[in-house]
Design an enzyme around this catalytic site. Structure first.
Site, PDB file in Angstrom:
ATOM      1  N   TYR A 163       8.452  33.605  33.411  1.00  0.00           N
ATOM      2  CA  TYR A 163       9.142  32.558  34.169  1.00  0.00           C
ATOM      3  C   TYR A 163       8.632  31.180  33.767  1.00  0.00           C
ATOM      4  CZ  TYR A 163      10.924  29.814  38.105  1.00  0.00           C
ATOM      5  OH  TYR A 163      11.549  28.860  38.887  1.00  0.00           O
ATOM      6  N   ARG A 170      13.859  25.318  29.724  1.00  0.00           N
ATOM      7  CA  ARG A 170      14.896  24.708  30.562  1.00  0.00           C
ATOM      8  C   ARG A 170      14.661  23.210  30.708  1.00  0.00           C
ATOM      9  NH1 ARG A 170      16.035  26.778  36.682  1.00  0.00           N
ATOM     10  NH2 ARG A 170      13.756  26.689  36.780  1.00  0.00           N
ATOM     11  N   TYR A 224       6.281  20.200  41.253  1.00  0.00           N
ATOM     12  CA  TYR A 224       5.220  21.178  41.454  1.00  0.00           C
ATOM     13  C   TYR A 224       3.997  20.829  40.605  1.00  0.00           C
ATOM     14  CZ  TYR A 224       7.831  24.733  44.119  1.00  0.00           C
ATOM     15  OH  TYR A 224       8.509  25.435  45.088  1.00  0.00           O
ATOM     16  N   ARG A 237      16.933  21.819  45.581  1.00  0.00           N
ATOM     17  CA  ARG A 237      16.974  22.832  46.647  1.00  0.00           C
ATOM     18  C   ARG A 237      18.418  23.155  47.031  1.00  0.00           C
ATOM     19  NH1 ARG A 237      12.142  25.125  46.106  1.00  0.00           N
ATOM     20  NH2 ARG A 237      10.470  23.581  46.240  1.00  0.00           N
ATOM     21  N   GLU A 344      14.210  36.592  48.394  1.00  0.00           N
ATOM     22  CA  GLU A 344      14.771  35.276  48.091  1.00  0.00           C
ATOM     23  C   GLU A 344      16.222  35.282  48.558  1.00  0.00           C
ATOM     24  OE1 GLU A 344      13.828  33.322  44.366  1.00  0.00           O
ATOM     25  OE2 GLU A 344      15.973  32.927  44.031  1.00  0.00           O
TER      26      GLU A 344
END
Length: 357
Positions: A163, A170, A224, A237, A344
């Protein structure tokens, strides 16, 4: 049986989102319907292995686990035509474009300076570069929603979690296409684990941009700290878009995270409640900043990813307490981006509730 649909209304037409049972509606028949943008199936076995019989417009996600035996369908009332661009297969109308890309993940030779090219980093960067180039070429600036399925998402190769490799690629693509300087248009997204196989990304774009919405209970993902990898996850979000008659809210994959830290490790019931508290916070923030009628938890359609299928009764019981039984909920087993997360939840609001077929 015709699947009942959730209609997203626009000035020029309608965009439909629904779930249907493949056993009830043959996918080959669905693929021939007028206005089809795409069909996503989450289990294998709908078509014979290697028989080349997969109808146009259908994407299969190679999940190893179980879930509701349903497929996800996107349609519009506008005329649609199909196309390809590099490795992308897409279908588009005047106002909408729905596409998918599946890229093999493989080690690449070291560069001129002996640097190892991380396989998922390269696959993610190439996938997003192609997506942005397609949208720029055909004039769909609004990347509204993205779904990413990363093979063995919690696995490690070349000393870095998959990830985190994906996040580097990305973000590099976002930077290369100047899509990071303005945080207002970063799309909503989800990133889940698939079995060994390609990196799969599918996405919905439009002529209009969405507006990013953040959660006051959480640090924005793109802020983050370094402990979560060399590059932060690049998504908002939620994304809110005004499509004319209807205002649509796409809520990203949402988990039991406060600030930037996982909460309630090992307790799936508590993680479900915390995830829904975060979705409620996003809904409240949207109601504060966006024009139009307010949204409510009971107005959402939900897709729930659970790491362990045995947790389904617990998660279902929590959701049954928190939202109306009429709310469409679609359950899938899939690995989640953090190894300590058990559930999730993503959601879509601003739809006409037709329920599930």
């Amino acid at each position: 049986m015709t699947p009942r649909a959730n209609a997203l209304l626009t000035d020029a037409g309608e965009l439909f989102f629904s779930y249907a049972r493949p056993a009830d509606d043959a996918l080959s028949s669905l693929s021939r319907q007028e206005g089809l943008l795409g069909i996503i199936t989450f289990q294998t076995g709908f078509f014979g292995e290697g028989d080349g019989a997969k109808p146009e417009g259908i994407l299969q996600i190679p999940l190893s686990g179980r879930g509701d035996d349903r497929c996800e369908i996107w349609k519009t009332t506008q005329p649609v035509h199909a196309g390809t661009f590099g490795d992308i297969t897409y279908r588009c109308s005047r106002d909408f474009l729905f596409g998918s890309i599946a890229l093999a993940v493989a080690d690449l030779p070291a560069g001129n300076h002996g640097l190892i090219h991380l396989p998922l980093q390269n696959a993610a960067e190439l996938a997003y570069q192609q997506i942005f180039s397609l949208l720029d070429r055909h004039g769909y600036p609004g990347l509204l929603r993205i779904w990413n399925f990363v093979p063995d998402i919690n696995g490690v190769s070349h000393g870095l979690e998959h990830y985190r490799q994906f996040n580097i690629g990305r973000q590099d693509a976002f930077l290369a296409h100047s899509r990071l300087p303005s945080r207002q248009n970063i799309p909503a997204a989800s990133a889940l684990g698939s079995v060994d196989g390609p990196l799969v990304v599918y996405f919905l774009a439009a002529r209009r941009n969405s507006v990013a919405v953040e959660n006051p209970r959480q640090i924005s993902a793109y802020h983050y700290p370094q402990e979560y990898g060399p590059s932060s996850p690049t998504f908002s979000r939620a994304g809110w878009v005004d499509l004319g008659q209807q205002k649509i809210l796409f809520i990203s994959g949402t988990a039991s995270i406060i600030g930037h830290q996982t909460r309630h490790e090992g307790d799936v019931a508590a993680q479900t409640r915390e995830s829904m508290a975060n979705i409620a916070a996003v809904v409240a923030e949207t109601n504060r900043v966006a024009a139009g009628p307010p949204y409510d938890l009971n107005d959402l359609s939900y897709k729930v990813y659970l790491r362990r299928f045995t947790d389904l009764p617990i998660i279902r019981a929590e959701l049954d307490r928190l939202v109306t039984p009429k709310a469409p909920v679609f359950y899938l087993q899939a690995d989640i981006c953090r190894a300590d997360l058990l559930v999730e939840i993503e959601a879509t609001a601003g739809v006409l509730h037709g329920g599930m077929a």
